[in-house]
Scaffold this motif. Structure first.
Motif, PDB file in Angstrom:
ATOM      1  N   GLU A  17       0.833  -1.205   0.000  1.00 20.83           N
ATOM      2  CA  GLU A  17       0.000   0.000   0.000  1.00 20.83           C
ATOM      3  C   GLU A  17       0.870   1.260   0.000  1.00 20.83           C
ATOM      4  O   GLU A  17       0.578   2.226  -0.718  1.00 20.83           O
ATOM      5  CB  GLU A  17      -0.910  -0.010   1.236  1.00 20.83           C
ATOM      6  CG  GLU A  17      -1.861   1.149   1.321  1.00 20.83           C
ATOM      7  CD  GLU A  17      -2.995   1.067   0.319  1.00 20.83           C
ATOM      8  OE1 GLU A  17      -3.519   2.139  -0.043  1.00 20.83           O
ATOM      9  OE2 GLU A  17      -3.338  -0.043  -0.090  1.00 20.83           O
ATOM     10  N   LEU A  18       1.951   1.236   0.763  1.00 25.12           N
ATOM     11  CA  LEU A  18       2.865   2.375   0.809  1.00 25.12           C
ATOM     12  C   LEU A  18       3.520   2.604  -0.545  1.00 25.12           C
ATOM     13  O   LEU A  18       3.633   3.745  -1.002  1.00 25.12           O
ATOM     14  CB  LEU A  18       3.922   2.160   1.889  1.00 25.12           C
ATOM     15  CG  LEU A  18       4.926   3.284   2.100  1.00 25.12           C
ATOM     16  CD1 LEU A  18       4.214   4.573   2.482  1.00 25.12           C
ATOM     17  CD2 LEU A  18       5.930   2.894   3.170  1.00 25.12           C
ATOM     18  N   ILE A  43      -2.719  15.662  -3.811  1.00 22.91           N
ATOM     19  CA  ILE A  43      -1.322  15.573  -3.374  1.00 22.91           C
ATOM     20  C   ILE A  43      -1.269  15.480  -1.849  1.00 22.91           C
ATOM     21  O   ILE A  43      -0.578  14.634  -1.283  1.00 22.91           O
ATOM     22  CB  ILE A  43      -0.512  16.777  -3.890  1.00 22.91           C
ATOM     23  CG1 ILE A  43      -0.439  16.747  -5.411  1.00 22.91           C
ATOM     24  CG2 ILE A  43       0.878  16.796  -3.283  1.00 22.91           C
ATOM     25  CD1 ILE A  43       0.163  17.984  -6.026  1.00 22.91           C
ATOM     26  N   LYS A  44      -2.014  16.351  -1.202  1.00 24.18           N
ATOM     27  CA  LYS A  44      -2.035  16.366   0.260  1.00 24.18           C
ATOM     28  C   LYS A  44      -2.617  15.059   0.806  1.00 24.18           C
ATOM     29  O   LYS A  44      -2.096  14.488   1.769  1.00 24.18           O
ATOM     30  CB  LYS A  44      -2.862  17.550   0.749  1.00 24.18           C
ATOM     31  CG  LYS A  44      -2.890  17.731   2.240  1.00 24.18           C
ATOM     32  CD  LYS A  44      -3.670  18.978   2.601  1.00 24.18           C
ATOM     33  CE  LYS A  44      -3.702  19.215   4.089  1.00 24.18           C
ATOM     34  NZ  LYS A  44      -4.448  20.431   4.425  1.00 24.18           N
ATOM     35  N   SER A  49      -1.929   9.907   3.577  1.00 26.52           N
ATOM     36  CA  SER A  49      -2.186   8.469   3.596  1.00 26.52           C
ATOM     37  C   SER A  49      -0.885   7.695   3.728  1.00 26.52           C
ATOM     38  O   SER A  49      -0.821   6.694   4.461  1.00 26.52           O
ATOM     39  CB  SER A  49      -2.920   8.045   2.322  1.00 26.52           C
ATOM     40  OG  SER A  49      -4.196   8.618   2.275  1.00 26.52           O
ATOM     41  N   ALA A  50       0.151   8.134   3.031  1.00 27.03           N
ATOM     42  CA  ALA A  50       1.456   7.478   3.132  1.00 27.03           C
ATOM     43  C   ALA A  50       1.994   7.607   4.558  1.00 27.03           C
ATOM     44  O   ALA A  50       2.530   6.640   5.111  1.00 27.03           O
ATOM     45  CB  ALA A  50       2.433   8.083   2.131  1.00 27.03           C
ATOM     46  N   ALA A  51       1.836   8.755   5.155  1.00 25.57           N
ATOM     47  CA  ALA A  51       2.294   8.953   6.530  1.00 25.57           C
ATOM     48  C   ALA A  51       1.513   8.063   7.494  1.00 25.57           C
ATOM     49  O   ALA A  51       2.078   7.502   8.434  1.00 25.57           O
ATOM     50  CB  ALA A  51       2.154  10.421   6.921  1.00 25.57           C
ATOM     51  N   ARG A  52       0.229   7.908   7.236  1.00 22.86           N
ATOM     52  CA  ARG A  52      -0.606   7.051   8.079  1.00 22.86           C
ATOM     53  C   ARG A  52      -0.143   5.598   7.996  1.00 22.86           C
ATOM     54  O   ARG A  52      -0.035   4.900   9.009  1.00 22.86           O
ATOM     55  CB  ARG A  52      -2.066   7.182   7.637  1.00 22.86           C
ATOM     56  CG  ARG A  52      -3.059   6.559   8.567  1.00 22.86           C
ATOM     57  CD  ARG A  52      -4.493   6.876   8.154  1.00 22.86           C
ATOM     58  NE  ARG A  52      -4.778   8.296   8.356  1.00 22.86           N
ATOM     59  CZ  ARG A  52      -5.124   9.139   7.378  1.00 22.86           C
ATOM     60  NH1 ARG A  52      -5.231   8.720   6.142  1.00 22.86           N
ATOM     61  NH2 ARG A  52      -5.375  10.400   7.648  1.00 22.86           N
ATOM     62  N   VAL A  53       0.184   5.138   6.783  1.00 19.22           N
ATOM     63  CA  VAL A  53       0.653   3.768   6.604  1.00 19.22           C
ATOM     64  C   VAL A  53       2.001   3.581   7.295  1.00 19.22           C
ATOM     65  O   VAL A  53       2.233   2.565   7.967  1.00 19.22           O
ATOM     66  CB  VAL A  53       0.753   3.416   5.098  1.00 19.22           C
ATOM     67  CG1 VAL A  53       1.466   2.099   4.890  1.00 19.22           C
ATOM     68  CG2 VAL A  53      -0.630   3.370   4.473  1.00 19.22           C
ATOM     69  N   LEU A  57       2.909   0.933  10.285  1.00 21.76           N
ATOM     70  CA  LEU A  57       4.032   0.003  10.142  1.00 21.76           C
ATOM     71  C   LEU A  57       4.993   0.115  11.321  1.00 21.76           C
ATOM     72  O   LEU A  57       5.457  -0.895  11.866  1.00 21.76           O
ATOM     73  CB  LEU A  57       4.785   0.274   8.838  1.00 21.76           C
ATOM     74  CG  LEU A  57       4.272  -0.424   7.591  1.00 21.76           C
ATOM     75  CD1 LEU A  57       4.965   0.111   6.354  1.00 21.76           C
ATOM     76  CD2 LEU A  57       4.448  -1.913   7.699  1.00 21.76           C
ATOM     77  N   ASN A  58       5.283   1.336  11.747  1.00 24.11           N
ATOM     78  CA  ASN A  58       6.176   1.544  12.888  1.00 24.11           C
ATOM     79  C   ASN A  58       5.558   1.009  14.182  1.00 24.11           C
ATOM     80  O   ASN A  58       6.259   0.455  15.024  1.00 24.11           O
ATOM     81  CB  ASN A  58       6.533   3.021  13.038  1.00 24.11           C
ATOM     82  CG  ASN A  58       7.513   3.477  11.986  1.00 24.11           C
ATOM     83  OD1 ASN A  58       8.281   2.683  11.461  1.00 24.11           O
ATOM     84  ND2 ASN A  58       7.480   4.760  11.678  1.00 24.11           N
ATOM     85  N   GLN A  59       4.264   1.169  14.343  1.00 24.98           N
ATOM     86  CA  GLN A  59       3.585   0.653  15.525  1.00 24.98           C
ATOM     87  C   GLN A  59       3.644  -0.874  15.554  1.00 24.98           C
ATOM     88  O   GLN A  59       3.899  -1.475  16.597  1.00 24.98           O
ATOM     89  CB  GLN A  59       2.146   1.108  15.569  1.00 24.98           C
ATOM     90  CG  GLN A  59       1.972   2.575  15.894  1.00 24.98           C
ATOM     91  CD  GLN A  59       0.524   3.035  15.798  1.00 24.98           C
ATOM     92  OE1 GLN A  59      -0.332   2.305  15.321  1.00 24.98           O
ATOM     93  NE2 GLN A  59       0.273   4.252  16.246  1.00 24.98           N
ATOM     94  N   LYS A  60       3.432  -1.490  14.390  1.00 27.23           N
ATOM     95  CA  LYS A  60       3.504  -2.957  14.320  1.00 27.23           C
ATOM     96  C   LYS A  60       4.924  -3.442  14.600  1.00 27.23           C
ATOM     97  O   LYS A  60       5.112  -4.465  15.267  1.00 27.23           O
ATOM     98  CB  LYS A  60       3.027  -3.441  12.954  1.00 27.23           C
ATOM     99  CG  LYS A  60       1.540  -3.359  12.777  1.00 27.23           C
ATOM    100  CD  LYS A  60       1.120  -3.970  11.465  1.00 27.23           C
ATOM    101  CE  LYS A  60      -0.370  -3.898  11.309  1.00 27.23           C
ATOM    102  NZ  LYS A  60      -1.043  -5.146  11.629  1.00 27.23           N
ATOM    103  N   ALA A  61       5.935  -2.717  14.117  1.00 23.28           N
ATOM    104  CA  ALA A  61       7.320  -3.104  14.371  1.00 23.28           C
ATOM    105  C   ALA A  61       7.654  -2.977  15.850  1.00 23.28           C
ATOM    106  O   ALA A  61       8.352  -3.825  16.412  1.00 23.28           O
ATOM    107  CB  ALA A  61       8.259  -2.238  13.535  1.00 23.28           C
TER     108      ALA A  61
END
Length: 66
Positions: A17-18, A43-44, A49-53, A57-61
């Motif tokens: 998705e990223l 664009i915004k 959305s990329a920042a949310r993904v 991902l960081n939370q899962k890691a």
């Protein structure tokens, strides 16, 4: 896409998705540079959305490291 839906996906799905969001962001920036972009709010939205993904991902890691 909201965070609840993203949390249900696996890490591999989130990476895909990223990658898709980064491609979309690139295409939108390219359209803006060439004067073809009509809806500048895309664009915004793609960046957020990329920042949310990335956040999910960081939370899962972090959870996996514990």
């Amino acid at each position: 896409m909201n965070a609840k839906d993203l949390r249900e996906k696996s890490a591999d799905e989130l990476r895909d998705e990223l990658a898709n969001l980064k491609k979309e962001s690139f295409n939108l920036r390219f359209q803006q540079a060439t004067g073809q972009l009509e809806n500048t709010s895309g664009i915004k939205a793609a960046r957020r959305s990329a920042a949310r993904v990335k956040t999910i991902l960081n939370q899962k890691a972090a959870e996996a490291a514990e």
